[in-house]
Design a protein around this motif. Sequence first.
Motif, short mmCIF file in Angstrom:
data_model
loop_
_atom_site.label_atom_id
_atom_site.label_comp_id
_atom_site.label_asym_id
_atom_site.label_seq_id
_atom_site.Cartn_x
_atom_site.Cartn_y
_atom_site.Cartn_z
N ARG A 434 -47.82 11.81 -22.78
CA ARG A 434 -48.97 11.07 -23.30
C ARG A 434 -49.64 11.84 -24.43
O ARG A 434 -50.08 11.24 -25.42
CB ARG A 434 -49.97 10.81 -22.16
N SER A 437 -47.66 11.13 -27.40
CA SER A 437 -47.89 9.76 -27.88
C SER A 437 -49.20 9.66 -28.64
O SER A 437 -49.28 9.02 -29.70
CB SER A 437 -47.89 8.80 -26.69
N ARG A 440 -48.72 11.11 -32.06
CA ARG A 440 -47.99 10.20 -32.96
C ARG A 440 -48.89 9.06 -33.42
O ARG A 440 -48.89 8.69 -34.61
CB ARG A 440 -46.77 9.64 -32.22
N ASN A 441 -49.66 8.50 -32.50
CA ASN A 441 -50.56 7.39 -32.86
C ASN A 441 -51.62 7.84 -33.86
O ASN A 441 -52.01 7.10 -34.77
CB ASN A 441 -51.22 6.81 -31.62
N ARG A 549 -41.39 11.82 -24.74
CA ARG A 549 -41.45 10.38 -24.45
C ARG A 549 -40.94 10.15 -23.03
O ARG A 549 -40.03 10.81 -22.57
CB ARG A 549 -40.58 9.58 -25.43
#
Length: 550
Positions: A434, A437, A440-441, A549
């Motif tokens: 997470r 993630s 990346r976001n 991931r």
Amino acid sequence: MTPEELAGAVRSALTAALTDTPLADDIEGAAARVVLERPKQREHGDWTTNIALQLAKGAGRKPRDLAASIAAALSDVAGVDRVEIAGPGFLNITLSAAAAGELARTIVTRGPDFGRGESLTGQVINMEFVSANPTGPLHIGHTRWAALGDSLVRILRAAGADVTAEYYINDAGSQMDKFGESILARITGGEIPEGGYRGEYITALAERIATEHSSITTLPHGEAVALAREEGYRLQLAEIKDVLRKFGVHFDEWFSERTLHESGAVTGAVDRLREQGHVYDKDGAVWLRTTTFGDDKDRVLIKADGSFTYFAADAAYYLSKKDRGYTRKIYLLGADHHGYVNRLRAISACAGDNPDVNIEILIGQLVSVGGAKLSKRAGNIIELSDLIEWIGTDAVRYSLERYPADTPLSLDGEDLRKKSNDNPVFYVQYAHARTASVRRNAADVGISREQAFAPSLLTDATESTLLAQLADYPRIVAQAAALREPHRIARYVEELAGAYHQWYGACRVTPQGDEPVTDLHRTRLWLNDAVGQVLANGLDLLGVSAPERM
């Protein structure tokens, strides 16, 4: 402000408080006793210390008075928000949001090195574990120490120790001859000898050896047994190494018992122990007087027929470790080896070492895995290779490492395969994924850490809790190393993952809707990445992957 920096500030404040006391001549020694701990209740601050209670009598001061002097000096330290005196003289220290938040940048900057320390610097350790006979596959009985031993090596190194991971190959003695005879029997169609080895893996070894050495059936029996033994040994040891590699376990040294006999080290060990005055002759045998050092009976080194005992090889092996410069020798033994504790300690003492310092024996209790199937190749055992294929290296290792080694353990194999928050390894790995993630976001909407860092903005209660958890990681590593308890790392990363999931639900790194990107978002990205780094560092100490991931 890192815990190390705060501890330094407390030592400086203590030095000022002790200047006109009887402890003034040993201020350095007094300051070395400063230990910071996390308060059990968050409202009691970020850190607490009982140093005033420890030193008050020697300083000729009342504990609360000494605490007040330390608090007064600490109140002027940049980054310290407040210092409160609790109970008989505890100091509860609360950092400012900016000082606490600065830790996020420190962690990201130090990367994989965050949490590594010097508490065991100077210790030269040989740690022996697994050490299964090369006469069969590794099974569930070896699995616990394979996981815990490898993790403990990593943790000790993180605490600054110089550690060699060693596998003792039991490749001498009658079991090797029976191994060779068992393989040869499968090649020739003869009977497996009494006490020999059975299972499909013996048949597989026999078929391979017969193919590679077709002349084996024409050799004299003794030569044929020797060839079957040596080739079977080579193939089985290669398989053991391969399975351990798949399990993420690395050994620096593979020490052959044979070398002790071939080099004369066993004979030399008996002579050296005799020189120490602990060897005597009785009933035609040679004995080591281990009862002097707590063993329940003296042990035979050389039998009346002139053959060496396994104990003689154990003594030679210990002396080998000593001669190779290992001042500390750690043995990780299985649940059926309790009887070895006193005899190994006695060897240490007879060799002139201090058994309370130079040798350490850890006993691991049995483990069972519900739902595991017996090996088709080996018969009545559960092979490590089957567990890896069925459950996976990460799940097996983590599940074994999150419990103390001295407690019996029963695991449910299907539970370990579940991808849910009820599965601890999934829970922690998902937290790390997470963080990746979120990173990346953030990049997708143009948020970069380098654009700003304003730690004073990290004022949400979940951020305070998360930073407190992060700050505790170096202490946990040092404690796990000192106590030889890898499970402390596992339990820590679970708590950190829980704090992160709560923070994730309460605080946003990326803006919602038309909300502009602010320095708060950028600073939270630092915190997010700091969590990801510490989770990765902790999982690495456990030999468990940190996926990006899931």
